[in-house]
Write an enzyme that holds these catalytic residues in place. Sequence first.
Site: not given
Ligand SMILES: NC(=O)c1ccc[n+]([C@@H]2O[C@H](COP(=O)([O-])OP(=O)(O)OC[C@H]3O[C@@H](n4cnc5c(N)ncnc54)[C@H](O)[C@@H]3O)[C@@H](O)[C@H]2O)c1
Ligand SMILES: C[N+](C)(C)CCCC=O
Length: 516
Positions: A179, A276, A310, A490
């Site tokens: 994202n 995260e 997120c 972070e």
């Molecule tokens: N808290 C935060 O800062 C934050 C920020 C952005 C997105 N997110 C979360 O991310 C999710 C969406 O992103 P997504 O669909 O890319 O997530 P995802 O967990 O499917 O994938 C994230 C990353 O992990 C890798 N991955 C997948 N399985 C793995 C494994 N078994 N071992 C190692 N790496 C692996 C993927 O290739 C990708 O690079 C949402 O739940 C969102 O809330 C959190």
């Molecule tokens: C900059 N924002 C919009 C707060 C996103 C933080 C990263 C989460 O997805």
Amino acid sequence: MLQRLSVALHRCRASSLGLVRWVSSGSVNISEQLNFWAGERRSSTQKSNVENVYEPATGRVLCQLHECGPEDVNEAVNNAKSAFNCWSKMSGLERARILIEAAHIIENRREEIAQMEVVNNGKSITEARLDVDSARLCIEYYAGLASTLSGQHVQLPGGSFAYTRREPLGVCAGIGAWNYPFQIAAWKSAPALACGNAMIFKPSPVTPVTAVLLAEIYAQAGAPQGLFNIVQGGQETGRLLCQHSDIAKVSFTGSVPTGKKIMEMASQGVKPVTLELGGKSPLLIFNDCGLENAVRGALMANFLSQGQVCSNGTRVFVHKDILPEFVEEVVKRTKLIEIGDPLLETTRMGALVNRPHLNKVLSYVNQAKKEGANVLCGGEVFVPSDPKLKDGYYMTPCVLGICTDEMTCVKEEIFGPVMSVLSFETEEEVLHRANDTNLGLAAGVFTRDVRRAHRIVEHLKAGSCFINNYNITPVEVPFGGFKMSGIGRENGQVTIEYYSQLKTVFVEMGDVDSLF
Ligand SMILES: NC(=O)c1ccc[n+]([C@@H]2O[C@H](COP(=O)([O-])OP(=O)(O)OC[C@H]3O[C@@H](n4cnc5c(N)ncnc54)[C@H](O)[C@@H]3O)[C@@H](O)[C@H]2O)c1
Ligand SMILES: C[N+](C)(C)CCCC=O
């Protein structure tokens, strides 16, 4: 370099910075390698495991992704180890100079990076520029901290003393979500490099295009070869990184289920993790709020990046006294959101990241209807009038009314442009309902009563709380989750602690007082 991408340039325009190149949706094909180690773009040795990468705005194939296997990961890690040997011995000020130079390059290439982010991710160009700015600011911020890293002096009896040294961890792995592809790579690499670590970063296979630009920028800024490397791939490449014996730490952004797996793998090597993860954050709107600001806050909390954020405040609790006015205004503004070509200046909502994700979000809307929610607007596939966008992944932003706590749309992270509105009566009741989740990334409150605001925030179980605003993340401020939304932070000064370790040194000034 972007110049080396086979980009069909659509038009050019003069800007205050010089000539800015413009690409248009449907015009970009990428044939360059997207891995980066030993100071240059690399192809993966593995010829199987090839995936298509799409342009969300048009549904076209943008390029093919060749997943990195064990040989590639080993090579990248070995390069990073050599870079670490020289980088970790440099002073903080020397490292800062290179990071500042990288920030300058990002500033100069802001438009190109933002455009490529749009092409690969589907978000609007307006938002993509802000993401690039956040990446640059993060690098500048940690450049500023690099020379401040220090230990402590502790006086002991008899003139003896101890001191602590803050040392880097080694080669860190960064694994990103789709994202915020460029921003995530910067938010992880900036503190890691400032502390003297090297990094291998694996972007999401859905959005592999822009992280490699950051790798080129660090190299161009003077970072030693191998300091920041990109290996492309999915879960298997991620697993290779997490389990590699020369990886000292894993910093992960993604979903809760993957986060659990990462933690399990890291535990085998007793490696620290930063996680995260996802959220289902509450936004509490009291009857003494400034309604106009509360409405703006609710839109910012739900519709940035097509709702794929997120920290989004997707459970919008509104005091029953102001529910009708609030809903009327939110729905009116949501209907006005300009959806369409994400590269156009007027667009405020682009395309969701891919077809399966769009279908998943739409199925959440259908499920909400079945469970009794009222679709107040949106929640449908959107087909822009421009024929080249007809296969893109667009939907109309959705507001769901008459939601209740047990509905799926209120319980699960949808990760799309879907706001659930709920009604409440008392402070105590809404706090209990807001905290009734195993996630805790963010939360927000809109009220003019300053005492209420702080009272509420004290009781909210979330890592980032916003009073009278939402979804702002200045890089000086720590960001991260409570409960299952993650571990570690972070941004902010505290993140230095997540990318360094303390060594304690005892210095004896007298004789050894032996018991034997
Ligand atoms: N808290 C935060 O800062 C934050 C920020 C952005 C997105 N997110 C979360 O991310 C999710 C969406 O992103 P997504 O669909 O890319 O997530 P995802 O967990 O499917 O994938 C994230 C990353 O992990 C890798 N991955 C997948 N399985 C793995 C494994 N078994 N071992 C190692 N790496 C692996 C993927 O290739 C990708 O690079 C949402 O739940 C969102 O809330 C959190
Ligand atoms: C900059 N924002 C919009 C707060 C996103 C933080 C990263 C989460 O997805």
